[in-house]
Each structure stands twice: as C-alpha cells, then as structure tokens.
Design an enzyme around this catalytic site. Structure first.
Site, PDB file in Angstrom:
ATOM      1  N   ASP A 192       0.836  -1.192   0.000  1.00 52.71           N
ATOM      2  CA  ASP A 192       0.000   0.000   0.000  1.00 52.71           C
ATOM      3  C   ASP A 192       0.876   1.248   0.000  1.00 52.71           C
ATOM      4  O   ASP A 192       1.854   1.334   0.737  1.00 52.71           O
ATOM      5  CB  ASP A 192      -0.893  -0.015   1.245  1.00 52.71           C
ATOM      6  CG  ASP A 192      -1.801   1.189   1.314  1.00 52.71           C
ATOM      7  OD1 ASP A 192      -2.802   1.205   0.582  1.00 52.71           O
ATOM      8  OD2 ASP A 192      -1.493   2.116   2.088  1.00 52.71           O
ATOM      9  N   GLU A 233       0.322  -1.451  -5.049  1.00 55.51           N
ATOM     10  CA  GLU A 233      -0.965  -0.759  -5.215  1.00 55.51           C
ATOM     11  C   GLU A 233      -0.736   0.718  -5.493  1.00 55.51           C
ATOM     12  O   GLU A 233      -0.004   1.384  -4.775  1.00 55.51           O
ATOM     13  CB  GLU A 233      -1.796  -0.936  -3.937  1.00 55.51           C
ATOM     14  CG  GLU A 233      -3.191  -0.351  -4.023  1.00 55.51           C
ATOM     15  CD  GLU A 233      -3.317   1.029  -3.390  1.00 55.51           C
ATOM     16  OE1 GLU A 233      -4.404   1.611  -3.476  1.00 55.51           O
ATOM     17  OE2 GLU A 233      -2.325   1.519  -2.817  1.00 55.51           O
TER      18      GLU A 233
END
Length: 327
Positions: A192, A233
């Site tokens: 992330d 991501e």
C-alpha cells in the site's frame, strides 16, 4: 497458493463483527464462489481504519487471532497489506525515537526534515514540487522527551509517520514483517502507498525511478523466500500500471471500472474492447475497491469528454466522484 479465482476484499468486521463471523458467512453463503480473501489491515492501528498499523506481529483483538486467519488460509489464498511507506506514531519504533531521540536505535527509520534538506530549505519551491496528499507540507512537528522539537516526514494522516526505506534498520523491519506474515499463511502482499516510499531531493517524491524499482526488487526477493507474491498498489494514470506489469508484478486493473461504466452508460463498447486487448494479463481485475472508483486511472483510455460524461451519469445516481482527477 494463488488460484485464478475471484478474491474478496473485505475488512475483518465488514461481513460480521469479526474474523470468526467472516468465516461463517463465507462458508455459508459464498462457499466455492471465491478463491481468495484480501483482509484489509487487521493489525492494531491508531487511525485510517487500519492503515496506521502500530504492530504487524499482532491481530487487533477486536477482530480475533492469528489462528482465525490461519483457519481462513486453509481454504482461501490470503492477501495482507503492508504499508511500506509509513507506520503508526504509536508503534514501538516511533515511541522509542521520541523517548530517546538521537540515542534511539530506530532514529534512522524516520525522515528528519532538517537532515533531508540543505540549510535554508525546504523553501516554497521544494514544497510545491512534492506530490502531496494534503494542502500543506507533508511534515509533522515532533516534541521529544529531551525537550527538543523537529519535523519528520508525514505524507498521510497525523498518525502515519513515513519510513526511510533506504536505511538498514528499516530494511530489517521489512524483512522481519514479511517473514512474520509468511508464518501466518500470507500468499500475497499488497504494498500500500509504495509509490510515496522513495523521497529524493529536487523531485516530486512520487514513483521515483529507478529507485522505486530497486525497492520493489528488494522486497520481491525477500517475499520470494516464502513463495509470497507482491501486488504494488497505486491509483494513478494507467501508464504506471503498465510499467509495473513490465517488471512482472501483479497489478490492479483500476481503469476497468470507469471504462465499464462508460460502456454501460453510452452503449458503446469500442473503448472497453480496446482496453481489454492491451491491458496486462498478470492482474487482478476490479470493479470497485474500498478506495472507490478511479477516474485518473482511465484518463487517455477514455477521452476527457467521455470521462466527464461518465462522471455526470454517476452524479445522477448519487455517486461521489472527485471532479479533480489528480493532485
């Protein structure tokens, strides 16, 4: 092991109040409909619904235990989140830094603004250049136990203190975190906010090449020891996804939702057909995420007037679409 089957993305308390109830719902209602589960951050956290993790070695007690997660892993492949850009200000690492300041073993884990910039900087030009997630400099003032005050890098919420991924102490933390995730049945790690992880003077500090590839390769080599795959991501223009795919990583097809909606609203399939012909195949398709539907991701796959048309159609049914595609 990752199967070519649908993956459910869910918080630990979205389908029931905890991991135990989540498993009951999956077994009763979905059974063979899905092959994997992406458990959004289930670690103890001090903000951003789990995305300010304070301890990767624990499961938040309100959700359950590692045994609950391992039990899910017996039937489904599992994806965990690793917020490689930051950690909670309540983590043992940052608390030790605040307490011991320059004597802390973890002082190099964090980006100290006075050390990052030369004297008399940062100036307005420096701050304007940085790709930001808020309308001010991404720095936070910290008061130390010795009475001194200085600023550290803080891209996201006030609880999320950025990590210096170039330092040995942080690299050791990354290795230990991946090893611990592997011991609990993790098959896939979603990195992330990884595009923010490299900070470099006189750049916008976002997806900095070639440094970002060196970081990803280091993490990939560590994950490969445990047969764990990576899913970096990023919500940005689809060209960045193409770059990531060219380095043989999994990607999310974040452009697909907007292109699909355009096709449904307009009745025209040419854009969708063109995109499906050229989109990378080592991917997780998606029609929605916890972050919502990406608009910037589909820019240039759809023309600006097609994006505007689709957005206007979404407004009609109450969707909250950002009118500014990207900062």
């Amino acid at each position: 092991m990752i199967d070519n089957k649908a993956m459910l993305i869910t918080y630990a308390d979205s389908l029931g109040k905890d991991l135990n109830e989540l498993k009951e719902v999956l077994d009763k209602y979905f059974n063979d409909a899905i092959g994997g589960v992406h458990l959004l951050p289930f670690f103890p956290s001090t903000g951003d619904r789990g995305f300010a993790p304070s301890d990767y070695t624990q499961v938040d007690q309100s959700f359950g235990t590692w045994e609950d997660i391992e039990e899910l892993g017996e039937k489904y492949y599992l994806m965990f989140d690793f917020m490689i850009n930051h950690i909670s200000r309540e983590s043992k690492f940052f608390k030790d830094f605040k307490e011991k300041h320059n004597e802390s073993d973890y002082k190099e884990m964090f980006i100290r603004i006075r050390e990052f910039f030369p004297d008399e900087r940062p100036n307005k030009k420096d701050i304007d250049l940085i790709y930001k997630r808020k309308d001010k400099a991404p720095f936070q003032e910290v008061a130390f136990a010795d009475g001194k005050i200085e600023e550290v890098w803080n891209t996201f919420g006030e609880e999320q203190i950025d990590l210096d991924v170039t330092k040995d102490v942080t690299k050791q933390f990354i290795r230990e975190t991946i090893k611990d995730m592997a011991s609990h049945g993790c098959d896939l790690i979603r990195l992330d906010a990884f595009a923010y992880a490299i900070k470099k003077l006189d750049t916008n500090c976002f997806f900095i090449e070639p440094d970002i590839w060196e970081l990803l390769e280091d993490v990939r080599q560590e994950a490969a020891k445990y047969e764990i795959e990576l899913l970096p991501e990023i919500h940005e223009h689809y060209s960045i996804q193409m770059k990531i795919a060219s380095h043989d990583y999994f990607i999310y097809d974040f452009a697909l939702p907007m292109v699909t909606l355009y096709s449904l609203y307009s009745g025209k399939t040419n854009r969708l057909a063109d995109w499906l012909k050229k989109s990378p195949m080592k991917q997780f398709t998606t029609l929605d995420t916890h972050d919502g539907i990406g608009v910037v991701d589909a820019k240039d796959i759809l023309l600006d007037d097609e994006l505007d048309f689709t957005s206007e159609e979404l407004y009609k049914v109450g969707a909250n679409v950002k009118r500014i595609y990207s900062s």
